[in-house]
Motif scaffolding. Structure first.
Motif, mmCIF file in Angstrom:
data_model
loop_
_atom_site.group_PDB
_atom_site.id
_atom_site.type_symbol
_atom_site.label_atom_id
_atom_site.label_comp_id
_atom_site.label_asym_id
_atom_site.label_seq_id
_atom_site.Cartn_x
_atom_site.Cartn_y
_atom_site.Cartn_z
ATOM 1 N N GLN A 229 42.198 -20.595 -92.034
ATOM 2 C CA GLN A 229 40.958 -21.248 -92.456
ATOM 3 C C GLN A 229 40.086 -20.283 -93.266
ATOM 4 O OE1 GLN A 229 38.252 -24.603 -91.472
ATOM 5 N NE2 GLN A 229 39.287 -23.886 -93.261
ATOM 6 N N ILE A 230 39.922 -19.074 -92.741
ATOM 7 C CA ILE A 230 39.070 -18.098 -93.435
ATOM 8 C C ILE A 230 39.694 -17.691 -94.775
ATOM 9 C CG2 ILE A 230 38.121 -15.723 -93.297
ATOM 10 C CD1 ILE A 230 36.590 -17.628 -91.506
ATOM 11 N N ASN B 114 39.308 -20.902 -97.272
ATOM 12 C CA ASN B 114 37.945 -21.320 -97.647
ATOM 13 C C ASN B 114 37.049 -20.171 -98.087
ATOM 14 O OD1 ASN B 114 38.821 -23.778 -96.709
ATOM 15 N ND2 ASN B 114 37.071 -24.147 -95.368
ATOM 16 N N LEU B 115 37.393 -18.927 -97.690
ATOM 17 C CA LEU B 115 36.477 -17.818 -97.999
ATOM 18 C C LEU B 115 37.136 -16.700 -98.812
ATOM 19 C CD1 LEU B 115 33.726 -16.443 -97.709
ATOM 20 C CD2 LEU B 115 34.431 -15.621 -95.458
ATOM 21 N N TYR C 64 35.093 -23.254 -89.568
ATOM 22 C CA TYR C 64 34.783 -23.893 -90.857
ATOM 23 C C TYR C 64 33.412 -23.410 -91.335
ATOM 24 C CZ TYR C 64 33.805 -27.598 -94.295
ATOM 25 O OH TYR C 64 33.487 -28.289 -95.444
ATOM 26 N N SER D 179 33.396 -19.947 -92.567
ATOM 27 C CA SER D 179 33.918 -19.844 -93.936
ATOM 28 C C SER D 179 32.875 -20.290 -94.952
ATOM 29 C CB SER D 179 35.210 -20.656 -94.091
ATOM 30 O OG SER D 179 34.952 -22.051 -94.127
ATOM 31 N N LYS D 180 32.119 -21.315 -94.623
ATOM 32 C CA LYS D 180 31.131 -21.842 -95.588
ATOM 33 C C LYS D 180 29.874 -20.974 -95.635
ATOM 34 C CE LYS D 180 33.525 -25.391 -97.019
ATOM 35 N NZ LYS D 180 34.051 -25.434 -98.392
#
Ligand code: NAP
Length: 287
Positions: free
Chosen positions: A109-110, A113-114, A154, A157-158
């Motif tokens: 996820q990281i 998204n990041l 999530y 990451s945002k």
């Protein structure tokens, strides 16, 4: 010589195969712009390759393969000669209580998204700097300013991206490079279908806000009220503005939630004025 901004632009887009990225890609191609799509599923854009053989270029890239990001961006610039806009639209949500998430799921996820958007941006910056122009549009979320239980990673990451791109905007503002964080609310895309829901789930969390969130979601209490075509239209519009905003809030849900949470945070911060000052070396108690 200062390069002037052309009317027809070249965009480099991740996530061009679905949702917001796909809608932006469609509209840009229809309007005559060039798009270089960085996608892991090129077959999803097959119809467009036939329709736009000269203005759509597809490079295959799975963003979790981070070592391939910089070479892909390099290929894109070499192919196009010049790229005006980078749109980071790829992403997904990992859902589950923090304790339920395994390290592999967290890391993916990281990364997606990041880390991937950071590496993409870093790879594009030397070209934008050389061109003395470029606009980086990153699709963050209302979830980059507010949080829901069951989406901690999530949000990490945002919120991480919000910090990175806000600081970056300050670094590049005198180099002709613009940065905009897009903060949509719930948009009708494949986002929910592509969410990764953690297994196994721990019973205890069914009794907490995590369980409540899942039940409300199943009851349809978080409807996808946003139109992806209108979102794409607004993203394209902001790319034409001379002084674009650092943050672009899209959707009445996002606006309402961000205002509420920002006001709560401001109030909570103001209540700490005295405590905050009390740790200064030269503390003057004004009371
Ligand atoms: N929809 C919403 O309600 C909403 C709200 C706020 C923020 N956002 C953000 O908006 C962005 C776009 O989401 P969406 O709503 O358009 O969802 P979507 O329809 O699910 O599209 C997601 C896109 O990301 C791509 N992607 C995911 N993982 C990837 C990887 N490892 N490598 C390359 N591409 C990858 C997908 O590729 P494939 O087609 O190959 O799967 C797809 O093109 C995300 O960052 C999301 O967090 C969405």
């Amino acid at each position: 010589m200062t390069v002037s901004t052309p009317l027809l632009k070249t965009w480099l887009i991740t996530g061009a195969s679905s949702g917001i990225g796909l809608n932006a890609t469609k509209q840009l191609l229809q309007d005559g712009h060039k798009v270089i799509a960085l996608v892991r599923s090129p077959q999803k854009l097959q119809a467009f390759t036939d329709q736009y053989p000269t203005t759509l270029n597809i490079l295959k890239l799975d963003l979790t393969q981070t070592e391939k990001i910089a070479p892909s961006v390099e290929r894109a610039f070499q192919h196009a000669g010049r790229i005006d806009v980078l749109l980071n639209a790829a992403g997904y949500a990992l859902v589950g209580a923090a304790e339920e998430l395994n390290e592999n799921a967290i890391s993916t996820q990281i990364t997606t998204n990041l880390l991937a958007p950071i590496y993409l941006t870093k790879a594009a910056l030397p070209y934008f700097r050389e061109q003395k122009t470029g606009h980086i549009l990153h699709i963050s979320s209302e979830g980059g300013q507010i949080t829901y239980p069951s989406a901690s990673i999530y949000h990490a990451s945002k919120w991480g991206a919000e910090g990175f791109f806000e600081a970056l905007a300050k670094e590049v503002q005198n180099l002709g490079i613009k940065v905009t964080l897009i903060e949509p609310g719930r948009i009708k895309t494949e986002f929910d279908n592509n969410a990764v829901i953690t297994e196994p789930q721990l019973d205890d969390y069914r009794k907490t806000t995590v369980g409540t969130y899942f039940r409300l979601l199943a009851m349809g209490r978080f409807p996808m009220i946003g139109d992806p075509a209108k979102v794409a239209q607004m993203i394209i519009k902001v790319s034409t503005v001379t002084n674009p905003p650092l943050r672009l809030i899209l959707g009445s849900d996002s606006y309402k939630n961000i205002i509420r949470e920002t006001e709560n945070r401001l109030q909570a911060a103001k209540e700490q004025q005295k405590t905050a000052k009390s740790t200064d070396i030269k503390f003057i108690d004004e009371n």
